[in-house]
Design a protein around this motif. Structure first.
Motif, short mmCIF file in Angstrom:
data_model
loop_
_atom_site.label_atom_id
_atom_site.label_comp_id
_atom_site.label_asym_id
_atom_site.label_seq_id
_atom_site.Cartn_x
_atom_site.Cartn_y
_atom_site.Cartn_z
N GLU A 13 30.86 84.10 -9.92
CA GLU A 13 32.38 84.47 -9.80
C GLU A 13 33.22 83.04 -10.16
N SER A 43 31.73 83.96 -19.98
CA SER A 43 32.42 85.26 -19.52
C SER A 43 33.24 85.59 -20.30
N ASP A 49 34.32 87.48 -13.45
CA ASP A 49 32.69 87.74 -13.60
C ASP A 49 32.08 86.84 -14.68
N GLY A 50 31.17 86.09 -14.74
CA GLY A 50 30.41 85.32 -15.50
C GLY A 50 28.87 85.49 -15.32
N GLN A 51 28.17 84.59 -16.07
CA GLN A 51 26.87 84.68 -15.89
C GLN A 51 26.42 83.30 -16.44
N ARG A 71 24.53 85.68 -11.77
CA ARG A 71 26.04 86.23 -11.71
C ARG A 71 26.78 85.11 -11.07
#
Length: 244
Positions: A165, A198, A175-177, A163
């Motif tokens: 931010e 994201s 939020d992204g990954q 994860r």
């Protein structure tokens, strides 16, 4: 010792335990987060060029303009194209990237929706075959490219799917990954070049802040291997389930 004093003692112990537990969880959480050394929003892009040399006689867009598929970008007058059109042995191919007229005018078109990020031609200028005349950033497929400097221990806790931010210049967060990791070692530390995806990265969003080249801060959540990892994970899952 009276029951009231016992109750006060128990209450005080519980308060101390709660405070220590909360401080430990917060400290553990901070140790599992790393801020990027640098990061910016990027987008997939494609270049527009001509299959025929000639002179630019019209330019319909400017840098920063939004375009849609099939929209004219610029027109080129090409003697080579005129010659090819009049020939009985040369076939001018059809394409979604341009239209032609019998007078040798070639109009370049946008093949996908996006934003003009660069123009490398001007009216009156000569352009060659295959020369990049304009670059269009696609409206979809935006991502963040971020650089992190990690200690060896922390590098072992970096994983795809982690994860992240994404903090925009107005301090709003998305939020992204992690989708890709590329690493080089410098002075015993790992320099990680990370790609972050994201669904919240939509071109023009956040009042126009979501655009190619916008600087951001990426806060990476490393894999938590501390003694409270299980407790924290269960607590966060519980908060998510109740909508907090």
């Amino acid at each position: 010792m009276t029951w009231i004093n016992r109750l006060r003692l128990i209450t005080g112990l519980l308060v101390v335990i709660v405070i220590v537990a909360a401080a430990t969880i917060i400290l553990n959480q901070r140790e599992s987060q790393v801020a990027s050394a640098s990061a910016s929003i990027q987008s997939l892009s494609y270049s527009i060029g001509s299959d025929y040399p000639g002179i630019v006689v019209e330019q319909s867009v400017a840098q920063g303009d939004e375009v849609v598929q099939g929209q004219p970008l610029m027109t080129i007058q090409s003697p080579n194209l005129t010659q090819a059109l009049s020939s009985t042995t040369i076939t001018v191919p059809t394409s979604t990237a341009y239209t032609v007229t019998d007078e040798g005018m070639l109009s370049l078109l946008a093949t996908e929706n996006g934003v003009i990020s660069q123009i490398d031609a001007s009216v009156g200028g000569f352009v060659g075959v295959g020369q990049a005349l304009a670059t269009i950033d696609r409206g979809e497929g935006m991502f963040v490219n971020a650089e992190f400097r990690l200690e060896p221990y922390n590098f072992a806790r970096l994983e795809e799917g982690a994860r992240v931010e994404i903090v925009l210049p107005d301090h709003s967060r998305i939020d992204g990954q992690v989708t890709d990791i590329r690493v080089t070692t410098v002075d015993g530390q790992a320099d990680a070049d990370v790609t972050i995806a994201s669904d919240g990265l939509v071109m023009g969003g956040a009042g126009g802040l979501i655009a190619s080249g916008t600087p951001v801060t990426a806060i990476l959540h490393l894999k938590d291997e501390g003694p409270l990892a299980g407790v924290k994970s269960a607590w966060l899952d519980f908060l998510q389930q109740i909508g907090v």
